[in-house]
Design a protein around this motif. Structure first.
Motif, PDB file in Angstrom:
ATOM      1  N   TYR A   1      -3.686   4.379   6.571  1.00 48.10           N
ATOM      2  CA  TYR A   1      -3.376   4.598   5.163  1.00 48.10           C
ATOM      3  C   TYR A   1      -3.619   3.323   4.349  1.00 48.10           C
ATOM      4  O   TYR A   1      -4.182   3.371   3.247  1.00 48.10           O
ATOM      5  CB  TYR A   1      -1.910   5.034   5.036  1.00 48.10           C
ATOM      6  CG  TYR A   1      -1.484   5.290   3.622  1.00 48.10           C
ATOM      7  CD1 TYR A   1      -1.857   6.462   2.967  1.00 48.10           C
ATOM      8  CD2 TYR A   1      -0.726   4.364   2.924  1.00 48.10           C
ATOM      9  CE1 TYR A   1      -1.491   6.688   1.659  1.00 48.10           C
ATOM     10  CE2 TYR A   1      -0.349   4.587   1.614  1.00 48.10           C
ATOM     11  CZ  TYR A   1      -0.734   5.754   0.987  1.00 48.10           C
ATOM     12  OH  TYR A   1      -0.370   5.984  -0.309  1.00 48.10           O
TER      13      TYR A   1
ATOM     14  N   LEU B   1      -0.697   2.370 -11.864  1.00 49.45           N
ATOM     15  CA  LEU B   1      -1.898   1.547 -11.652  1.00 49.45           C
ATOM     16  C   LEU B   1      -2.253   1.414 -10.176  1.00 49.45           C
ATOM     17  O   LEU B   1      -3.298   0.874  -9.836  1.00 49.45           O
ATOM     18  CB  LEU B   1      -1.693   0.150 -12.262  1.00 49.45           C
ATOM     19  CG  LEU B   1      -1.550   0.102 -13.778  1.00 49.45           C
ATOM     20  CD1 LEU B   1      -1.296  -1.323 -14.240  1.00 49.45           C
ATOM     21  CD2 LEU B   1      -2.792   0.658 -14.464  1.00 49.45           C
TER      22      LEU B   1
ATOM     23  N   ALA C   1      -3.557  -5.745  -4.643  1.00 46.35           N
ATOM     24  CA  ALA C   1      -3.610  -6.598  -3.450  1.00 46.35           C
ATOM     25  C   ALA C   1      -3.419  -8.064  -3.826  1.00 46.35           C
ATOM     26  O   ALA C   1      -3.575  -8.457  -4.984  1.00 46.35           O
ATOM     27  CB  ALA C   1      -4.953  -6.412  -2.747  1.00 46.35           C
TER      28      ALA C   1
ATOM     29  N   PRO D   1       0.818  -1.223   0.000  1.00 43.53           N
ATOM     30  CA  PRO D   1       0.000   0.000   0.000  1.00 43.53           C
ATOM     31  C   PRO D   1       0.848   1.267   0.000  1.00 43.53           C
ATOM     32  O   PRO D   1       0.485   2.257  -0.634  1.00 43.53           O
ATOM     33  CB  PRO D   1      -0.815  -0.122   1.292  1.00 43.53           C
ATOM     34  CG  PRO D   1      -0.806  -1.557   1.641  1.00 43.53           C
ATOM     35  CD  PRO D   1       0.491  -2.106   1.153  1.00 43.53           C
TER      36      PRO D   1
ATOM     37  N   GLN E   1       2.707   2.739  -3.573  1.00 44.30           N
ATOM     38  CA  GLN E   1       2.107   3.557  -4.624  1.00 44.30           C
ATOM     39  C   GLN E   1       2.309   5.048  -4.357  1.00 44.30           C
ATOM     40  O   GLN E   1       2.518   5.826  -5.287  1.00 44.30           O
ATOM     41  CB  GLN E   1       0.629   3.227  -4.764  1.00 44.30           C
ATOM     42  CG  GLN E   1      -0.225   3.603  -3.578  1.00 44.30           C
ATOM     43  CD  GLN E   1      -1.542   4.188  -4.032  1.00 44.30           C
ATOM     44  OE1 GLN E   1      -1.841   4.195  -5.210  1.00 44.30           O
ATOM     45  NE2 GLN E   1      -2.320   4.695  -3.093  1.00 44.30           N
TER      46      GLN E   1
ATOM     47  N   ASP F   1      -8.227   1.740  -3.976  1.00 47.71           N
ATOM     48  CA  ASP F   1      -7.587   1.106  -5.140  1.00 47.71           C
ATOM     49  C   ASP F   1      -8.095  -0.298  -5.440  1.00 47.71           C
ATOM     50  O   ASP F   1      -7.850  -0.822  -6.523  1.00 47.71           O
ATOM     51  CB  ASP F   1      -6.064   1.024  -4.918  1.00 47.71           C
ATOM     52  CG  ASP F   1      -5.396   2.361  -5.187  1.00 47.71           C
ATOM     53  OD1 ASP F   1      -6.125   3.365  -5.249  1.00 47.71           O
ATOM     54  OD2 ASP F   1      -4.168   2.397  -5.326  1.00 47.71           O
ATOM     55  N   VAL F   2      -8.755  -0.912  -4.466  1.00 51.19           N
ATOM     56  CA  VAL F   2      -9.155  -2.313  -4.680  1.00 51.19           C
ATOM     57  C   VAL F   2     -10.674  -2.457  -4.620  1.00 51.19           C
ATOM     58  O   VAL F   2     -11.312  -2.849  -5.602  1.00 51.19           O
ATOM     59  CB  VAL F   2      -8.478  -3.250  -3.649  1.00 51.19           C
ATOM     60  CG1 VAL F   2      -8.885  -4.690  -3.907  1.00 51.19           C
ATOM     61  CG2 VAL F   2      -6.970  -3.107  -3.714  1.00 51.19           C
TER      62      VAL F   2
ATOM     63  N   ARG G   1     -12.684  -2.195  -8.212  1.00 49.34           N
ATOM     64  CA  ARG G   1     -12.697  -3.571  -8.706  1.00 49.34           C
ATOM     65  C   ARG G   1     -13.900  -4.379  -8.216  1.00 49.34           C
ATOM     66  O   ARG G   1     -14.117  -5.491  -8.671  1.00 49.34           O
ATOM     67  CB  ARG G   1     -11.413  -4.293  -8.320  1.00 49.34           C
ATOM     68  CG  ARG G   1     -10.156  -3.542  -8.739  1.00 49.34           C
ATOM     69  CD  ARG G   1      -9.002  -4.467  -8.946  1.00 49.34           C
ATOM     70  NE  ARG G   1      -9.297  -5.472  -9.950  1.00 49.34           N
ATOM     71  CZ  ARG G   1      -9.305  -5.259 -11.263  1.00 49.34           C
ATOM     72  NH1 ARG G   1      -9.033  -4.048 -11.735  1.00 49.34           N
ATOM     73  NH2 ARG G   1      -9.579  -6.223 -12.099  1.00 49.34           N
TER      74      ARG G   1
ATOM     75  N   TYR H   1      -2.082   0.337  -6.097  1.00 52.07           N
ATOM     76  CA  TYR H   1      -1.852  -0.838  -5.249  1.00 52.07           C
ATOM     77  C   TYR H   1      -2.581  -2.053  -5.817  1.00 52.07           C
ATOM     78  O   TYR H   1      -3.771  -1.986  -6.141  1.00 52.07           O
ATOM     79  CB  TYR H   1      -2.340  -0.529  -3.832  1.00 52.07           C
ATOM     80  CG  TYR H   1      -2.391  -1.704  -2.903  1.00 52.07           C
ATOM     81  CD1 TYR H   1      -1.272  -2.509  -2.694  1.00 52.07           C
ATOM     82  CD2 TYR H   1      -3.550  -2.007  -2.199  1.00 52.07           C
ATOM     83  CE1 TYR H   1      -1.322  -3.586  -1.817  1.00 52.07           C
ATOM     84  CE2 TYR H   1      -3.609  -3.077  -1.319  1.00 52.07           C
ATOM     85  CZ  TYR H   1      -2.497  -3.863  -1.140  1.00 52.07           C
ATOM     86  OH  TYR H   1      -2.549  -4.921  -0.284  1.00 52.07           O
TER      87      TYR H   1
ATOM     88  N   VAL I   1      -6.165   3.017   1.197  1.00 50.84           N
ATOM     89  CA  VAL I   1      -5.674   2.599  -0.120  1.00 50.84           C
ATOM     90  C   VAL I   1      -6.402   1.341  -0.587  1.00 50.84           C
ATOM     91  O   VAL I   1      -6.757   1.210  -1.766  1.00 50.84           O
ATOM     92  CB  VAL I   1      -4.144   2.364  -0.060  1.00 50.84           C
ATOM     93  CG1 VAL I   1      -3.669   1.656  -1.312  1.00 50.84           C
ATOM     94  CG2 VAL I   1      -3.427   3.686   0.084  1.00 50.84           C
ATOM     95  N   SER I   2      -6.655   0.417   0.346  1.00 58.41           N
ATOM     96  CA  SER I   2      -7.360  -0.811  -0.036  1.00 58.41           C
ATOM     97  C   SER I   2      -8.778  -0.501  -0.526  1.00 58.41           C
ATOM     98  O   SER I   2      -9.256  -1.109  -1.486  1.00 58.41           O
ATOM     99  CB  SER I   2      -7.426  -1.772   1.157  1.00 58.41           C
ATOM    100  OG  SER I   2      -6.133  -2.151   1.549  1.00 58.41           O
TER     101      SER I   2
END
Lengths: 469, 217
Positions: free
Chosen positions: B42, A327, A331, A298, A301, B50-51, B55, A329, B46-47
């Motif tokens: 943080y 692009l 996971a 994390p 980026q 960005d995820v 997604r 992070y 971010v998870s």
């Protein structure tokens, strides 16, 4: 305290009945036997000498109301029953036919035996042992009479034996010797020692060690600050083969080649890897490569964004989305690396940079920037080995030993190790940066640490030789 | 305005961490807690950003029928939340099993194909001087002896006394002694590299304090 012989409950001294089960309790004090006069200890129900019961007085001492009832005192209902239906054995046998033949044959001897048994044996025919036994029987004390219930007045029908509920007592148990008992004893001795003398002895030594530590920190800080103030870049660094190979790999890229940069580090190792990233980005942009950035951590980026921002400021022609992209992070660790390998095309398709990039096969180079060996291994094992992609790595110095076998086996075409690797790259790229400026303080710190290690070993040697002498 | 404030905060936090060199103190503890808390916060942000959002939630909200297959990871993820209570923890076993199964399969397969085979192949080296120069032969010899010695050092089932006294036992003992020295040298190199990495961090922090914060450089 009196313990109930039936349930074991403890009762108050002097109690006659158990508080729990209601059963009579034995006398708490010694009781004199009414038969033989022996003074018995408390807690027994029968005399320890003559076995006479101590619960009830003897037959002779029975009060008149507890004497066996006379036949005339039978209840009326029982007398009525006897008068109505007197039992006559002849009448009872009336219905039975003649006795069978086998019984008739046995009848004569049986009758004779009965006659002999009922006859009195003459005194002269009795055996001496029988006479002695007879005397014993006569001398045996009489059993107590039943005082109540249907068996009242009958002697010796139920022989009551005292049952004592004696609490279980644990005697002296000899335990086997414990394993390590001597260590336990020694530990107890150490613990039981007074602490004051030990503290007085240890205090000067601890204080001295603390002062020495502070002195070491001060000298180390002075060496680093002195190196920074003096300025770097003057150290003559030899170029290692791994760094040279790294440089050659990027130098061989054609303009417009697609390069994947994975920023797998965090602030703990950023001091080593950020200078590497700056030097690599500078070289890639000079070569006109299209740079795809991502991170398996994390924090990576954000560090990648900062590095890109700094690099793009020197190359204004580089446009986000067309020439480079982050692009972010990804996971999933191993799954994340494999996911990028399998699905890079769709991830890049929304951007102009993704035109002509169908997947990993269109990527010319992967640069792994790893702060830990796990991240490097993920890329090598999950992407490089199965897909045979050209790969180079920039790693923290503490990952160098883990990365070196991959470089030797050819899986990594080049390797940058720590701040020294970044400085070498700046030198060969002819673009001096922050890494070269830090080489002098780094070398000064190494020198101080090496001197202290030598000094410490020398002191240890002297102390050891002095101890022998 | 934002940049100087950030520089001051970073400088003060750096000094608070350095204060541990004097002794353990509340300032160091505060900086430590701030670092752990901010890193965790943080990572969560971010998870999500960005995820989870790009997604999972955004595609599902835009076209639930077309992205129906995303309901499976959503369900597995929700089941993981049941691990918070003992009474419902069993519901998350499927998700955990899925995670462990996929992770282990990829890790084991990757280690075999990507590391073990390559490293074993790379240890099969010529030990006699041929077309190569003498230096590479010595290099190969050190590599092969070091690898075999290190493996012998970790060979714990050498057999009984009779076997240990034989030729095989003697070779294993000799190999383990050699391997021990190679391992000690490797550990020394590891320690030196770790020290070098920490010194680099120290240089970076002091350069930041002197340059960005104090403006001396």
């Amino acid at each position: 305290m009196l313990y109930c012989p039936h349930c074991g409950t403890s009762n108050r001294e002097g109690s006659k009945f158990c508080n729990n089960c209601g059963q009579p309790l034995p006398p708490s004090l010694g009781q004199k036997c009414s038969q033989c006069g022996h003074l018995n200890p408390p807690g027994v129900f029968s005399c320890v000498r003559c076995r006479a019961s101590l619960l009830a007085p003897s037959d002779e001492g029975l009060p008149p109301e507890e004497a066996p009832p006379e036949p005339s005192e039978e209840p009326e209902w029982l007398q009525g029953l006897e008068e109505e239906a007197p039992w006559e054995p002849e009448e009872a046998l009336e219905g039975i036919e003649e006795e069978p033949e086998w019984l008739r044959e046995l009848g004569a001897p049986a009758d004779e035996a009965r006659v002999v048994a009922e006859e009195e044996v003459p005194p002269e025919e009795s055996a001496p042992w029988l006479e002695a036994l007879e005397g014993l029987v006569k001398e045996a004390p009489l059993e107590p009479l039943e005082k109540e219930g249907l068996l009242a007045g009958i002697r010796g029908t139920l022989r009551v034996e005292p049952i004592f509920a004696i609490p279980h007592r644990i005697g002296e148990v000899a335990f086997p010797p414990l394993a390590g008992a001597d260590q336990a004893a020694r530990f107890k001795g150490v613990v039981s020692q007074p602490l004051a003398p030990v503290a007085v002895e240890e205090r000067p030594r601890a204080r001295r060690d603390q002062i020495l530590s502070w002195l070491f920190y001060l000298i180390l800080a002075a060496a680093v600050v002195g190196g920074i103030l003096l300025g770097g870049g003057s150290v003559n660094l030899p170029l290692t083969q791994a760094t040279a190979d790294f440089y050659k790999t990027i130098e061989s890229l054609e303009e417009g080649s697609v390069v994947l940069l994975s920023h797998d580090y965090d602030p703990g190792t950023a001091a080593e890897i950020t200078p590497q990233v700056s030097a690599i980005l500078d070289h890639l942009m000079r070569r006109g490569a299209k740079i795809v950035n991502l991170s398996l951590t994390p924090e990576g980026q954000a560090l990648a964004d900062r590095a890109l921002e700094s690099a793009v400021s020197d190359y204004e022609g580089y446009i986000q989305g067309r020439d480079y992209i982050n692009l972010g992070y990804v996971a999933g660790n191993e799954v994340g690396a494999r996911f990028i390998a399998e699905g890079l095309g769709p991830r890049l398709s929304p951007y102009p940079l993704g035109e002509g990039v169908g997947g990993l096969e269109d990527v010319n180079l992967i640069v792994v920037l790893a702060g830990s060996q796990e991240h490097l291994r993920r890329w090598v094992e999950q992407v490089q080995a199965p897909y045979k992609v050209t790969m180079v790595a920039g790693v923290s110095a503490q990952v160098d030993l883990a990365a070196r076998p991959y470089y030797r086996s050819g899986q990594l075409k080049g390797l940058l190790s720590g701040l020294v690797g970044a400085a070498e790259y700046e030198r060969v790229n002819q673009h001096p940066g922050v890494a070269l400026s830090r080489m002098l303080p780094q070398a000064a710190a190494h020198l101080v640490i090496a001197l202290f290690i030598l000094l410490g070993n020398f002191a240890y040697l002297v102390e050891r030789l002095g101890g022998r002498g | 305005m934002r940049e100087p404030l950030g520089t001051w905060v970073a400088a003060l936090l750096t000094l608070m961490v350095f204060s541990y060199l004097v002794s353990d103190n509340p300032l160091y503890r505060l900086a430590e807690h701030l670092f752990i808390g901010s890193a965790l916060g943080y990572a969560i942000v971010v998870s999500i950003q960005d995820v989870l959002l790009p997604r999972l939630f955004t595609p599902l909200a835009r076209d639930p029928v077309g992205y129906w297959h995303l309901l499976i990871p959503l369900l597995l993820g929700l089941l993981l939340l049941t691990k918070g209570r003992v009474s419902t923890a069993w519901l998350g076993n499927t998700s955990v099993g899925f995670l462990f199964g996929v992770g282990a399969a990829l890790a084991i397969g990757g280690a075999l194909v990507g590391s073990l085979l390559y490293q074993v192949r790379d240890t099969m080296l010529p030990l006699l001087p041929g077309k190569g120069d003498g230096g590479s032969v010595i290099d190969n010899l050190i590599l092969v002896v070091g690898t075999l010695g290190s493996l012998a050092y970790f060979y714990f089932t050498a057999g009984g006394e009779r076997e240990a006294a034989g030729l095989r036992g003697g070779a294993l003992r000799l190999g383990s002694v050699v391997g021990k020295w190679f391992i000690m040298i490797t550990l020394g190199a590891l320690f030196a590299n770790a020290v070098m990495a920490r010194v680099s961090l120290l240089v970076g922090r002091l350069q930041f304090l002197l340059g960005d914060w104090l403006g001396i450089l």
